[in-house]
Design a protein around this motif. Sequence first.
Motif, PDB file in Angstrom:
ATOM      1  N   GLU A  16       0.643  -1.316   0.027  1.00 64.83           N
ATOM      2  CA  GLU A  16      -0.244   0.144  -0.056  1.00 64.83           C
ATOM      3  C   GLU A  16       0.811   1.184  -0.105  1.00 64.83           C
ATOM      4  O   GLU A  16       2.042   1.046   0.204  1.00 64.83           O
ATOM      5  CB  GLU A  16      -0.908  -0.017   1.203  1.00 64.83           C
ATOM      6  N   GLY A  17       0.464   2.430  -0.226  1.00 64.75           N
ATOM      7  CA  GLY A  17       0.924   3.709  -0.203  1.00 64.75           C
ATOM      8  C   GLY A  17       0.378   4.325   0.864  1.00 64.75           C
ATOM      9  O   GLY A  17      -0.024   3.444   2.158  1.00 64.75           O
ATOM     10  N   ALA A  18       0.641   5.469   1.191  1.00 64.77           N
ATOM     11  CA  ALA A  18       0.319   6.410   2.276  1.00 64.77           C
ATOM     12  C   ALA A  18      -0.998   6.459   2.611  1.00 64.77           C
ATOM     13  O   ALA A  18      -2.045   6.173   2.009  1.00 64.77           O
ATOM     14  CB  ALA A  18       0.921   7.959   2.160  1.00 64.77           C
ATOM     15  N   CYS A 290       5.044   5.625   1.204  1.00 58.67           N
ATOM     16  CA  CYS A 290       4.855   6.016   2.447  1.00 58.67           C
ATOM     17  C   CYS A 290       4.544   7.649   2.475  1.00 58.67           C
ATOM     18  O   CYS A 290       3.946   7.801   1.559  1.00 58.67           O
ATOM     19  CB  CYS A 290       6.270   5.699   3.571  1.00 58.67           C
ATOM     20  N   CYS A 291       5.067   8.369   3.399  1.00 63.28           N
ATOM     21  CA  CYS A 291       4.716   9.788   3.322  1.00 63.28           C
ATOM     22  C   CYS A 291       4.906  10.649   1.977  1.00 63.28           C
ATOM     23  O   CYS A 291       5.990  10.484   1.482  1.00 63.28           O
ATOM     24  CB  CYS A 291       5.634  10.526   4.516  1.00 63.28           C
ATOM     25  N   GLY A 292       3.768  11.248   1.595  1.00 65.25           N
ATOM     26  CA  GLY A 292       4.042  12.118   0.152  1.00 65.25           C
ATOM     27  C   GLY A 292       3.408  11.289  -0.951  1.00 65.25           C
ATOM     28  O   GLY A 292       3.234  11.974  -1.797  1.00 65.25           O
ATOM     29  N   THR A 293       3.099   9.871  -0.568  1.00 64.75           N
ATOM     30  CA  THR A 293       2.818   9.333  -1.695  1.00 64.75           C
ATOM     31  C   THR A 293       1.208   9.162  -1.963  1.00 64.75           C
ATOM     32  O   THR A 293       0.600   9.312  -0.861  1.00 64.75           O
ATOM     33  CB  THR A 293       3.264   7.802  -1.877  1.00 64.75           C
ATOM     34  N   ASP A 294       0.540   8.926  -3.073  1.00 60.66           N
ATOM     35  CA  ASP A 294      -0.937   8.673  -3.446  1.00 60.66           C
ATOM     36  C   ASP A 294      -0.820   7.724  -4.273  1.00 60.66           C
ATOM     37  O   ASP A 294       0.080   7.223  -4.855  1.00 60.66           O
ATOM     38  CB  ASP A 294      -1.548  10.092  -3.483  1.00 60.66           C
TER      39      ASP A 294
END
Length: 307
Positions: A16-18, A290-294
Amino acid sequence: MNFQATIMSSPAILMEGALGERLKREYHLEIGETVAMANLIYDADGKTALKALWEQYIDIARKYNLPFMATTPTRRANKERVAFSAYDDSIISQNVAFLREIKNEANIEMYVGGLLGCKGDAYTGEGSLDIEEAKIFHSWQINLFKAANVDFLMAGIMPTLSEATGMSMAMSETNIPYLISFTIQEDGKLIDGHTIDYAIRFIDDSVINKPVGYMTNCVHPNIVYKALAHSFNKTAIVKRRFMGIQANTSALPYSELDHSKDLKTSLPTDWANDVMRLKSAYGFKLFGGCCGTDNRHLEEMAKQLKG
């Protein structure tokens, strides 16, 4: 195919992403100080938002025919924090059940993981536990995940070798496949100064059932590239056992990125190119954000993974 067989045989697996950053910025949800995102399953808006984000990532996995791994948002839902909250230990099983419902609707090859984290600060190592303390402390959450029948366990953003080892010992006793994800720096070491190579060898030698593999999360791929380029990490065991990343979009160090009020991000193509460099150079096979991704970052990465 089971989780361990998929890890061993698949050339690429999508994670998964953020979640946390997107829940706050896109859905304007409050992330609790005590158990963080774990209590969102008790809130209608929280459940709707979580499901929407997971379904975005699932759609990407389906589109590019990639196995998919997702973890419960329970990194901070440890024994101590749950005891200080308004919830009881069923918070673990209910998070697993909610994610499993999403898996059952997804109709793809998907694995549900139980996510744990360190007791203290993941970015400084402050408040970390020694080996025996960690084994005892984390067994509470690990046994709840075992009872909930997760497909795998994952220790995320682990800054110290001692706590990661104790947690690994407790995970090892469950016979559930598990992953250890370190907090690593450009110098090629964990926050506590141990090299990646040493940390892997130490944990592998300390447990009965070894982790399926090791990885890192909440860090930019270029930092990881530099960390693995140090001669002391250019070893056969690192090449074979260190296999993935859930990557930030910012290359700032932890000290600057943690608690930042502004979202630090980069273009999906640039970010995906940097992640693919790790695949090419070091043979990574686990890829997430992780942080910043969508979803845009995850889609670009999945597209490149499939060539």
